[in-house]
Design an enzyme around this catalytic site. Structure first.
Site, PDB file in Angstrom:
ATOM      1  N   CYS A  92     -19.714  32.199 -22.659  1.00 60.01           N
ATOM      2  CA  CYS A  92     -19.622  30.800 -23.085  1.00 60.01           C
ATOM      3  C   CYS A  92     -20.361  30.736 -24.400  1.00 60.01           C
ATOM      4  O   CYS A  92     -21.583  30.818 -24.443  1.00 60.01           O
ATOM      5  CB  CYS A  92     -20.242  29.835 -22.077  1.00 60.01           C
ATOM      6  SG  CYS A  92     -20.214  28.147 -22.710  1.00 60.01           S
ATOM      7  N   CYS A  95     -22.588  27.257 -24.648  1.00 60.17           N
ATOM      8  CA  CYS A  95     -23.769  27.024 -23.806  1.00 60.17           C
ATOM      9  C   CYS A  95     -23.811  28.072 -22.704  1.00 60.17           C
ATOM     10  O   CYS A  95     -24.140  29.213 -22.964  1.00 60.17           O
ATOM     11  CB  CYS A  95     -23.790  25.609 -23.260  1.00 60.17           C
ATOM     12  SG  CYS A  95     -22.200  24.984 -22.679  1.00 60.17           S
ATOM     13  N   SER A  96     -23.459  27.700 -21.482  1.00 62.46           N
ATOM     14  CA  SER A  96     -23.586  28.680 -20.402  1.00 62.46           C
ATOM     15  C   SER A  96     -22.585  28.410 -19.293  1.00 62.46           C
ATOM     16  O   SER A  96     -22.866  28.671 -18.130  1.00 62.46           O
ATOM     17  CB  SER A  96     -25.000  28.633 -19.836  1.00 62.46           C
ATOM     18  OG  SER A  96     -25.278  27.307 -19.403  1.00 62.46           O
ATOM     19  N   CYS A  97     -21.398  27.885 -19.615  1.00 61.20           N
ATOM     20  CA  CYS A  97     -20.402  27.596 -18.582  1.00 61.20           C
ATOM     21  C   CYS A  97     -20.058  28.867 -17.830  1.00 61.20           C
ATOM     22  O   CYS A  97     -19.839  29.921 -18.432  1.00 61.20           O
ATOM     23  CB  CYS A  97     -19.149  26.985 -19.217  1.00 61.20           C
ATOM     24  SG  CYS A  97     -19.528  25.454 -20.073  1.00 61.20           S
TER      25      CYS A  97
HETATM   26 FE    FE Z   1     -21.008  26.331 -21.569  1.00 64.36          FE
END
Ligand code: FE
Length: 191
Positions: A92, A95-97
């Site tokens: 991602c 961000c951190s999906c």
């Molecule tokens: Fe994300």
């Protein structure tokens, strides 16, 4: 970051937007109940059941949902097929999906800036850092997760596993092999 999170939590509490007991249940669920084992079951089923495999690549959300995994962050799940010529890898960049429903909480490195930027610029180099050297002619496809769309890599079934049942096969499926930064274990690794 911890302080910021705590400050946010107390404001939301104060305003009555969240119930601390509900938060605890959510955290407990993702820490203890939902983990890469869910994804491993999906992959193992795809290894033994050709009909499920076909469905999984056509409609990941529905096929994965049929095993009871989904909801929340699993709204749209896309399964990616590794083959001898294509290796898939998930990041991602924003961000951190992450596909929580099948993999649980993301590892720290997944959220790190170097992983997020380098995976796009130099996927082969990142894989090398993970100890994975792929053949030169293997194409590496990088997939950028979003809040709406999350990916699960289905690695290739290891050789020497003919006749294994799903439970035993699932033991070979590592978290990293479903992100694309690793390969499944080999039968000899289980001993
Ligand atoms: Fe994300």
């Amino acid at each position: 970051m911890q302080l910021r999170t705590r400050a946010l939590e107390s404001i939301l509490l104060e305003k009555g937007y969240i119930d601390p007991a509900a938060l605890d249940v959510l955290i407990e669920t993702y820490e203890k109940k939902i983990g890469p084992r869910n994804g491993a079951q999906v992959v193992a089923k795809a290894w033994v059941d050709p009909k499920f495999r076909k469905w999984l690549f056509e409609d990941g959300t529905a096929a994965i949902g049929s095993l009871g995994f989904g909801g929340r962050s699993g709204n749209h799940l896309v399964a990616l097929e590794n083959t001898p010529s294509v290796h898939n890898m998930v990041v991602c960049t924003l961000c951190s999906c992450y596909p929580w429903a099948v993999l649980g909480l993301p590892p720290l490195w997944y959220k790190s800036a170097p992983y997020r930027s380098r995976t796009v610029a130099d996927p082969r180099g990142v894989l090398r850092d993970f100890g994975l050297e792929l053949p030169k002619d293997t194409e590496i496809r990088v997939w950028d997760s979003t809040a709406e769309l999350r990916y699960l890599v289905v690695p290739m079934r290891p050789a020497g596993t003919d006749g294994w049942n799903e439970d035993k096969l699932a033991d070979l499926v590592t978290r990293d092999s479903m992100i694309g930064t690793g390969l499944p274990k080999q039968p000899k690794d289980l001993k």
